[in-house]
Scaffold this motif. Sequence first.
Motif, PDB file in Angstrom:
ATOM      1  N   ALA A 199       0.710  -1.298  -0.185  1.00 10.34           N
ATOM      2  CA  ALA A 199      -0.022  -0.080   0.102  1.00 10.34           C
ATOM      3  C   ALA A 199       0.922   1.352   0.004  1.00 10.34           C
ATOM      4  N   SER A 200       2.167   1.018  -0.055  1.00 12.88           N
ATOM      5  CA  SER A 200       2.848   2.273   0.316  1.00 12.88           C
ATOM      6  C   SER A 200       3.237   2.805  -1.238  1.00 12.88           C
ATOM      7  N   PRO A 201       2.906   4.307  -1.220  1.00 11.03           N
ATOM      8  CA  PRO A 201       3.005   4.816  -2.404  1.00 11.03           C
ATOM      9  C   PRO A 201       4.445   4.768  -3.153  1.00 11.03           C
ATOM     10  N   GLY A 202       4.500   4.482  -4.236  1.00 11.16           N
ATOM     11  CA  GLY A 202       5.558   4.289  -5.308  1.00 11.16           C
ATOM     12  C   GLY A 202       6.285   2.777  -5.283  1.00 11.16           C
ATOM     13  N   VAL A 203       5.832   1.987  -4.371  1.00 15.52           N
ATOM     14  CA  VAL A 203       6.283   0.660  -4.282  1.00 15.52           C
ATOM     15  C   VAL A 203       5.616  -0.126  -5.528  1.00 15.52           C
ATOM     16  N   LEU A 204       6.606  -0.633  -6.394  1.00 11.26           N
ATOM     17  CA  LEU A 204       6.348  -1.292  -7.693  1.00 11.26           C
ATOM     18  C   LEU A 204       5.521  -2.643  -7.338  1.00 11.26           C
ATOM     19  N   SER A 205       4.535  -3.102  -8.098  1.00 10.38           N
ATOM     20  CA  SER A 205       3.934  -4.415  -7.927  1.00 10.38           C
ATOM     21  C   SER A 205       4.829  -5.487  -8.618  1.00 10.38           C
ATOM     22  N   GLU A 206       5.540  -5.200  -9.372  1.00 13.70           N
ATOM     23  CA  GLU A 206       6.473  -6.182 -10.074  1.00 13.70           C
ATOM     24  C   GLU A 206       7.834  -5.760 -10.385  1.00 13.70           C
ATOM     25  N   PRO A 207       9.057  -6.249  -9.719  1.00 12.48           N
ATOM     26  CA  PRO A 207       8.883  -7.191  -8.692  1.00 12.48           C
ATOM     27  C   PRO A 207       8.085  -7.224  -7.481  1.00 12.48           C
ATOM     28  N   GLU A 208       7.379  -8.198  -7.084  1.00 14.06           N
ATOM     29  CA  GLU A 208       6.261  -8.065  -5.882  1.00 14.06           C
ATOM     30  C   GLU A 208       7.011  -7.819  -4.582  1.00 14.06           C
ATOM     31  N   PRO A 209       6.592  -6.997  -3.688  1.00 18.38           N
ATOM     32  CA  PRO A 209       7.009  -6.916  -2.471  1.00 18.38           C
ATOM     33  C   PRO A 209       7.498  -8.348  -1.473  1.00 18.38           C
ATOM     34  N   PHE A 210       8.191  -8.262  -0.551  1.00 12.41           N
ATOM     35  CA  PHE A 210       8.846  -9.627   0.020  1.00 12.41           C
ATOM     36  C   PHE A 210       8.733  -9.047   1.686  1.00 12.41           C
ATOM     37  N   ALA A 211       8.084 -10.201   2.509  1.00 13.20           N
ATOM     38  CA  ALA A 211       8.074 -10.052   3.727  1.00 13.20           C
ATOM     39  C   ALA A 211       8.368 -11.390   4.312  1.00 13.20           C
ATOM     40  N   ARG A 212       9.379 -11.589   4.951  1.00  9.88           N
ATOM     41  CA  ARG A 212       9.491 -13.046   5.715  1.00  9.88           C
ATOM     42  C   ARG A 212      10.480 -12.864   6.903  1.00  9.88           C
ATOM     43  N   LEU A 213      10.672 -14.032   7.711  1.00  8.31           N
ATOM     44  CA  LEU A 213      11.247 -14.066   8.897  1.00  8.31           C
ATOM     45  C   LEU A 213      12.559 -14.517   8.157  1.00  8.31           C
ATOM     46  N   THR A 214      13.611 -13.506   8.710  1.00  7.78           N
ATOM     47  CA  THR A 214      15.006 -13.852   7.968  1.00  7.78           C
ATOM     48  C   THR A 214      16.045 -14.075   9.196  1.00  7.78           C
ATOM     49  N   ALA A 215      15.774 -14.005  10.355  1.00 10.99           N
ATOM     50  CA  ALA A 215      16.753 -14.343  11.491  1.00 10.99           C
ATOM     51  C   ALA A 215      16.017 -14.277  12.787  1.00 10.99           C
ATOM     52  N   ASP A 219      15.172 -13.815  22.053  1.00 10.12           N
ATOM     53  CA  ASP A 219      13.763 -13.873  21.998  1.00 10.12           C
ATOM     54  C   ASP A 219      13.009 -12.920  21.084  1.00 10.12           C
ATOM     55  N   THR A 220      13.991 -12.801  20.040  1.00 13.06           N
ATOM     56  CA  THR A 220      13.686 -11.699  19.069  1.00 13.06           C
ATOM     57  C   THR A 220      13.449 -12.360  17.693  1.00 13.06           C
ATOM     58  N   TYR A 221      12.356 -12.132  16.950  1.00 14.22           N
ATOM     59  CA  TYR A 221      12.300 -12.407  15.415  1.00 14.22           C
ATOM     60  C   TYR A 221      12.826 -11.172  14.721  1.00 14.22           C
ATOM     61  N   ILE A 222      13.479 -11.354  13.636  1.00 14.86           N
ATOM     62  CA  ILE A 222      13.789 -10.357  12.680  1.00 14.86           C
ATOM     63  C   ILE A 222      13.004 -10.691  11.190  1.00 14.86           C
ATOM     64  N   PHE A 223      12.097  -9.756  10.982  1.00 15.22           N
ATOM     65  CA  PHE A 223      11.775  -9.903   9.658  1.00 15.22           C
ATOM     66  C   PHE A 223      12.119  -8.827   8.971  1.00 15.22           C
ATOM     67  N   THR A 224      12.302  -9.252   7.574  1.00 14.33           N
ATOM     68  CA  THR A 224      12.772  -8.412   6.559  1.00 14.33           C
ATOM     69  C   THR A 224      11.795  -8.013   5.530  1.00 14.33           C
ATOM     70  N   VAL A 225      11.625  -6.829   5.136  1.00 11.66           N
ATOM     71  CA  VAL A 225      10.830  -6.391   4.203  1.00 11.66           C
ATOM     72  C   VAL A 225      11.482  -5.797   2.877  1.00 11.66           C
ATOM     73  N   ARG A 226      11.257  -6.325   1.715  1.00  6.19           N
ATOM     74  CA  ARG A 226      11.998  -5.832   0.372  1.00  6.19           C
ATOM     75  C   ARG A 226      11.052  -5.290  -0.563  1.00  6.19           C
ATOM     76  N   ALA A 227      11.310  -4.297  -1.045  1.00  7.40           N
ATOM     77  CA  ALA A 227      10.168  -3.552  -1.915  1.00  7.40           C
ATOM     78  C   ALA A 227      11.168  -3.022  -3.155  1.00  7.40           C
ATOM     79  N   TRP A 228      10.484  -2.862  -4.154  1.00  9.61           N
ATOM     80  CA  TRP A 228      11.316  -2.253  -5.520  1.00  9.61           C
ATOM     81  C   TRP A 228      10.453  -0.947  -5.715  1.00  9.61           C
ATOM     82  N   CYS A 229      11.146   0.020  -6.088  1.00 13.08           N
ATOM     83  CA  CYS A 229      10.678   1.334  -6.728  1.00 13.08           C
ATOM     84  C   CYS A 229      11.543   1.863  -7.890  1.00 13.08           C
ATOM     85  N   GLU A 230      11.020   3.024  -8.331  1.00 15.66           N
ATOM     86  CA  GLU A 230      11.928   3.622  -9.486  1.00 15.66           C
ATOM     87  C   GLU A 230      13.007   4.447  -8.719  1.00 15.66           C
TER      88      GLU A 230
END
Length: 286
Positions: A199-215, A219-230
Amino acid sequence: MEEFMNKLIDLGTTSGGRILLALAVVVIGFLVIKLLYKITVKALGKTKLDEKAARIIAKVIKFVLYIVLAVAVIEILGVPMTSVAALIASGGLAVGLAFQGALANLAGGFLILIFRPFKIGDYIDAAGAEGIVREISIFYTKLITLDNRLVLIPNGDLMSGNVTNLTAEKIRRIDLDFKITNDIDQELVKSVLLGAASASPGVLSEPEPFARLTAVDDDTYIFTVRAWCETPGYWDVRFDLIENCSKALAENGIDDPEERIAVRLVSEEKDEEEEEDEKEEEEEKE
């Protein structure tokens, strides 16, 4: 006086032809070199070479032709070429040692103008500095940093090290990490972050955004968000993405473990203060 005039006449009769020939060669040589320089400039102007690089090549060719002309004139005058060659070699060595750094920067600037690893207006990271390229000269490249400082980088350093061009491609990827307490449902966090990123303005739908548990850290989860833009809107999209993801996590009751620790510390301090107040009240009553 008569003897001197006789020697001068003898010199004129024996070497006059050589001198006249040398003068003729000089005049004709200058005209030919001038013509060849114009032809070279026009020919290089039709290529894809940078204008500055083309100008340098033309001037180098012109300089070499002048050297050839000088050698030809010296040979016509009968000067031994071994002495001339030794003089040129020793002079070239002295100049090379004296201007070693400058020649390295000159060569670097020449290569930059030919191969174009970056151009004016690009944002680069090189030689311990980063910024927008304002000017590419023969010896230095000028950068303007984000806080509006002027940085001059020797071209020799640019060509001998790594150069990262951050605006070479049309799109860029934004990587963000978020710390989440490990008592939160992972699928919920993923869906919240993905929804906020999409929903963030400027984020491209292709390649699509990514959000996953990466580490996982204690007692902490670290989630990574990856998004493409111009590329031109990289920083605006990045800041919007940080704000939107943080806001979405807060609205869904997903907190940062450091914030939870801070809350616990504050509550413990309040409890201690209340206990001390109660003790003081009991002592006053007694």
